[in-house]
Scaffold this motif. Structure first.
Motif, short mmCIF file in Angstrom:
data_model
loop_
_atom_site.label_atom_id
_atom_site.label_comp_id
_atom_site.label_asym_id
_atom_site.label_seq_id
_atom_site.Cartn_x
_atom_site.Cartn_y
_atom_site.Cartn_z
N ALA A 386 84.82 38.90 3.44
CA ALA A 386 83.55 38.27 3.97
C ALA A 386 82.53 39.26 4.28
O ALA A 386 81.62 39.21 3.93
CB ALA A 386 83.79 37.07 4.64
N ASP A 387 82.84 40.05 5.34
CA ASP A 387 81.90 41.01 5.77
C ASP A 387 81.11 41.80 4.73
O ASP A 387 79.93 42.02 4.73
CB ASP A 387 82.46 42.01 6.68
CG ASP A 387 82.99 41.16 8.10
OD1 ASP A 387 82.59 40.15 7.99
OD2 ASP A 387 83.55 41.84 8.74
N LYS A 388 82.01 42.50 3.84
CA LYS A 388 81.44 43.16 2.54
C LYS A 388 80.52 42.19 1.82
O LYS A 388 79.29 42.65 1.39
CB LYS A 388 82.72 43.54 1.74
CG LYS A 388 82.61 44.95 1.23
CD LYS A 388 83.90 45.36 0.66
CE LYS A 388 83.92 46.04 -0.46
NZ LYS A 388 85.20 46.29 -1.15
N VAL A 389 81.03 40.92 1.48
CA VAL A 389 80.18 40.04 0.83
C VAL A 389 78.83 39.79 1.32
O VAL A 389 77.74 39.89 0.82
CB VAL A 389 81.10 38.80 0.29
CG1 VAL A 389 80.05 37.62 -0.22
CG2 VAL A 389 82.04 39.28 -0.31
N GLU A 391 77.31 41.59 3.70
CA GLU A 391 76.45 42.73 3.55
C GLU A 391 75.81 42.77 2.28
O GLU A 391 74.72 43.21 2.20
CB GLU A 391 77.60 43.88 4.11
CG GLU A 391 76.85 45.17 4.52
CD GLU A 391 75.49 44.68 5.55
OE1 GLU A 391 75.35 44.00 6.41
OE2 GLU A 391 74.29 45.17 4.98
N ALA A 392 76.70 42.58 1.13
CA ALA A 392 75.95 42.92 -0.03
C ALA A 392 74.85 41.75 -0.36
O ALA A 392 74.01 42.31 -1.10
CB ALA A 392 77.15 42.81 -1.15
N VAL A 393 75.09 40.83 0.07
CA VAL A 393 73.74 39.68 0.08
C VAL A 393 72.68 40.25 0.73
O VAL A 393 71.48 40.30 0.17
CB VAL A 393 74.66 38.24 0.29
CG1 VAL A 393 73.30 37.22 0.39
CG2 VAL A 393 75.58 37.83 -0.57
N LYS A 394 73.05 40.40 1.99
CA LYS A 394 71.73 40.81 2.75
C LYS A 394 71.29 42.26 2.22
O LYS A 394 69.83 42.22 2.49
CB LYS A 394 72.33 41.23 4.08
CG LYS A 394 72.54 39.86 4.98
CD LYS A 394 72.94 40.15 6.29
CE LYS A 394 73.14 38.76 7.25
NZ LYS A 394 73.90 39.13 8.31
N SER A 395 71.79 43.01 1.78
CA SER A 395 71.17 44.27 1.35
C SER A 395 70.34 44.07 -0.06
O SER A 395 69.74 44.81 -0.71
CB SER A 395 72.29 45.50 1.13
OG SER A 395 72.88 44.74 -0.10
N GLY A 396 70.81 42.91 -0.63
CA GLY A 396 70.03 42.64 -2.13
C GLY A 396 71.14 43.21 -3.25
O GLY A 396 70.75 42.92 -4.37
N GLU A 475 77.82 28.97 7.11
CA GLU A 475 78.04 29.36 8.53
C GLU A 475 77.51 30.58 8.72
O GLU A 475 76.81 30.90 9.84
CB GLU A 475 79.46 29.21 8.78
CG GLU A 475 79.82 28.65 10.34
CD GLU A 475 81.14 28.55 10.34
OE1 GLU A 475 81.89 27.49 9.70
OE2 GLU A 475 81.77 29.56 11.02
N ALA A 476 77.97 31.69 8.11
CA ALA A 476 77.72 33.10 8.35
C ALA A 476 76.22 33.40 8.33
O ALA A 476 75.61 34.15 8.87
CB ALA A 476 78.29 34.01 7.22
N ILE A 482 73.68 23.37 2.34
CA ILE A 482 74.47 24.37 1.37
C ILE A 482 73.81 24.82 0.27
O ILE A 482 73.90 25.53 -0.45
CB ILE A 482 75.75 23.38 0.82
CG1 ILE A 482 76.73 24.14 0.37
CG2 ILE A 482 75.30 22.42 0.07
CD1 ILE A 482 77.95 23.54 0.13
N ASN A 483 72.44 23.82 -0.13
CA ASN A 483 71.61 24.35 -1.05
C ASN A 483 70.67 25.45 -0.78
O ASN A 483 69.91 25.86 -1.67
CB ASN A 483 70.82 23.07 -1.50
CG ASN A 483 71.51 21.90 -2.15
OD1 ASN A 483 72.20 22.05 -3.07
ND2 ASN A 483 71.67 21.00 -1.37
N GLU A 484 70.58 25.81 0.59
CA GLU A 484 69.69 27.04 0.75
C GLU A 484 70.65 28.26 0.45
O GLU A 484 69.86 29.32 0.43
CB GLU A 484 69.27 27.04 2.15
CG GLU A 484 68.39 25.85 2.59
CD GLU A 484 68.46 25.76 4.11
OE1 GLU A 484 68.59 26.69 5.00
OE2 GLU A 484 68.21 24.70 4.68
N LEU A 485 71.91 28.24 0.06
CA LEU A 485 72.38 29.41 -0.14
C LEU A 485 72.09 30.05 -1.49
O LEU A 485 71.67 29.32 -2.46
CB LEU A 485 73.91 29.19 -0.25
CG LEU A 485 74.74 28.97 1.05
CD1 LEU A 485 76.11 28.41 0.89
CD2 LEU A 485 74.97 30.28 1.70
N PRO A 486 72.25 31.26 -1.61
CA PRO A 486 72.20 31.92 -3.08
C PRO A 486 73.17 31.71 -3.96
O PRO A 486 73.76 32.50 -4.56
CB PRO A 486 71.95 33.60 -3.01
CG PRO A 486 72.69 33.52 -1.68
CD PRO A 486 72.58 32.44 -0.78
#
Ligand code: FSO
Ligand code: SF4
Length: 553
Positions: A386-389, A391-396, A475-476, A482-486
């Motif tokens: 999860a952390d890796k995932v 991070e990957a979303v946050k970094s774009g 949550e993270a 849920i619809n605000e998620l990418p």
């Protein structure tokens, strides 16, 4: 016959002479009759419940009977007649238990008006059942919208019934789900039911679909461990082979035990592929990998395989003469003249010796080279990275996730999904479950910083795993909705388990789902309007337009 329960309904309207799936008019009409009788049986099980009487066998039987009518499960007239007669037997048993309990408590006989399905009986077997079946099919409801909603509900209940039955096979139970199935069925007997009442019941079905998938997830992971990231070989070895298809993990486990030390290699097909990721199944060295792809290619792939074949659930395609003698059915699957492996009795495993004997007689199958597929991305495994995932979303590095769960099927339009996956920009990840994955799981779509671009959670019921992953991400990221998620949803459907998955997503509040390859024939224009207005469901168009639609959001 008239059947429009799957995405391959003839002319996008309904099969009325023979099923595109191969279902004969006799079987279709007997299935209508069986569903009607399960409503009658459910009438009594629910009455009995009010008086503290419970019949576990009858409760589960309602689910089993529904499961047997799902697309590509059972094509056998003989088996359908057996199912019908068992429904009548159990119905009358529960009825008498209830009547006794009623007199004991109320001090007078029960005298309410009872629906016809709860009492109907005529001797005569198949012909009589067929005649009555013609009266009680989908056209029993004259109002198009009521008919559409009742069928939407019934198809959702069929999916829920299948998942719940799988959990019960592994001894994981939740009576509330079984009672909800019964309530839904009995409500469809009412002539005076309103559109609003049916919409509410459909939403409630979504809630129970989530519960059924959660129960099955618990049953599978408690019995076989959490799926692990696993490389699965898709070639075959020069040794006798058995190919196992369908969704039933216990059947596979028992077969693996019984083939140990025989020199037979066991391969998965279609929806059995995810079995390779469960620690308690992959520990068998002769679970040799996966051969073939989605269900609809089985006529070619079963022929080519050369060994024995076991169908544990849908999707069975009427077998060709060339390999008919090496196909075995079990559980609720049925096809006249194929050898059927009977159910467990007295807690003993099923006896797969006819399948084993056949595989040995056939001898070694040809050796073939194959790719390796990476599977096992169920919720537990994803939460470990999860952390890796995140991070990957946050970094774009990961822009969006695309839930492309569901089913595969014959229609040419489904090439859309291969093209969509191939053209999806490289900073997007596909989350998949169900046999839909076979449209793109051999495309070598690469990875993003070590995270594969196709994360395969498992069977169609493991769509639950995708939901758990989505909720964890919500949550993270500290989001409220849920619809605000990418995350985008591009779902392919074929049969009624996919209807249950879809209702589950709607119940969880997912909006803007694209559905393909076509909208269900059983959805009337007004019901479609409700789905569009409230949930933003919309059909797929072209790959280019849909990519633009999703990526511009
Ligand atoms: Fe596919 Fe068939 Fe699992 Fe279905 S094999 S189509 S939704 O039965 O159940 O995904
Ligand atoms: Fe037709 Fe599908 Fe019904 Fe088969 S299950 S008869 S293909 S609508």
């Amino acid at each position: 016959m008239f059947c429009y329960q799957c995405s391959e309904a003839a002319r996008g309207v309904g099969c009325d002479t023979i099923g595109v799936c191969g279902k004969t008019p006799e079987v279709a009409t007997l299935q209508d009759m069986l569903i009607w009788l399960t409503k009658g049986l459910s009438y009594w099980t629910l009455k009995a419940k009010e008086y503290g009487v419970k019949d576990d066998e009858a409760n589960l039987y309602v689910a089993e009977a529904l499961f047997s009518t799902i697309t590509n499960v059972n094509f056998s007239v003989e088996r359908m007649v057996e199912f019908i007669e068992r429904a009548i037997e159990l119905r009358d048993r529960v009825k008498h238990k209830f009547l006794d309990a009623y007199v004991a408590k109320e001090g007078k006989p029960f005298d309410e008006k009872v629906p016809e399905a709860a009492e109907w009986y005529k001797p005569g077997g198949a012909e009589v059942y067929e005649l009555k079946g013609m009266e009680v099919g989908v056209f029993l409801d004259k109002n198009e919208d009521i008919r559409s909603l009742k069928q939407l509900l019934i198809y959702g209940l069929k999916g829920i019934a299948a998942y719940t039955d799988h959990a019960y096979v592994l001894k994981y139970a939740n009576d509330d789900i079984l009672y909800f199935i019964q309530k839904g069925l009995v409500e469809t007997l009412r002539d005076d039911i309103t559109v609003d009442e049916l919409i509410n019941l459909t939403m409630e079905a979504g809630k129970y679909a989530v519960e059924a998938m959660a129960l099955l997830d618990k049953a599978n992971t408690s019995t076989y461990g959490n799926p692990e990231i696993t490389e699965v070989y898709t070639g075959t070895y020069n040794a006798p082979g058995i190919l196992v298809s369908g969704h039933d993990l216990l059947d596979l486990e028992e077969l693996l035990k019984q083939t140990e030390g025989t020199g037979i290699m066991v391969y998965t097909h279609g929806e059995m592929l995810p079995a390779n990721a469960y620690p308690e199944l992959k520990k068998y060295k002769h679970l040799a990998g996966n051969f073939g792809s989605a269900w609809w290619k089985q006529d070619k792939e079963f022929e080519e395989f050369g060994g024995a074949i076991l169908m544990t659930t849908n999707c069975l395609v009427p077998p060709k003469e060339s390999y008919k003698d090496r196909v075995f059915t079990t559980g609720l699957v049925g096809f006249d003249k194929l050898t059927h492996i009977p159910n467990r009795t007295d807690g003993k495993p099923k006896d797969f010796s006819p399948v084993i004997k056949k595989a040995l007689e056939l001898g070694p199958i040809p050796e073939r080279e194959g790719k390796k597929l990476v599977i096992g991305f169920a919720h537990e495994q994803v939460s470990q990275v999860a952390d890796k995932v995140i991070e990957a979303v946050k970094s774009g590095a990961i822009k969006k996730f695309f839930v492309m769960a569901g089913c595969d099927g014959r229609h040419k339009e489904r090439e859309y999904y291969t093209e969509f996956a191939a053209k999806l920009p490289k900073d997007n990840v596909i989350l998949t479950a169900g046999c839909a994955k076979y449209r793109y799981n051999k495309l070598d779509l690469g990875d993003i910083g070590g995270i594969p671009r196709v994360l395969d959670a498992g069977q169609c019921n493991d769509s639950y795993s995708l939901v758990v992953t989505a909720l964890k991400l919500k949550e993270a990221f500290g989001l409220d909705d849920i619809n605000e998620l990418p995350i985008e949803y591009n779902i392919a459907w074929y049969e009624q388990k996919a209807v249950a998955v879809l209702l589950a997503l709607l119940y969880l509040g997912v909006k803007g789902i694209k559905l393909g390859p076509k909208l269900p024939a059983f959805v009337s224009p007004n019901v479609l309007k409700v789905l569009v207005d409230n949930f933003g469901i919309n059909p797929i168009t072209t790959v280019e337009k849909d990519l633009e639609f999703f990526l511009s959001k």
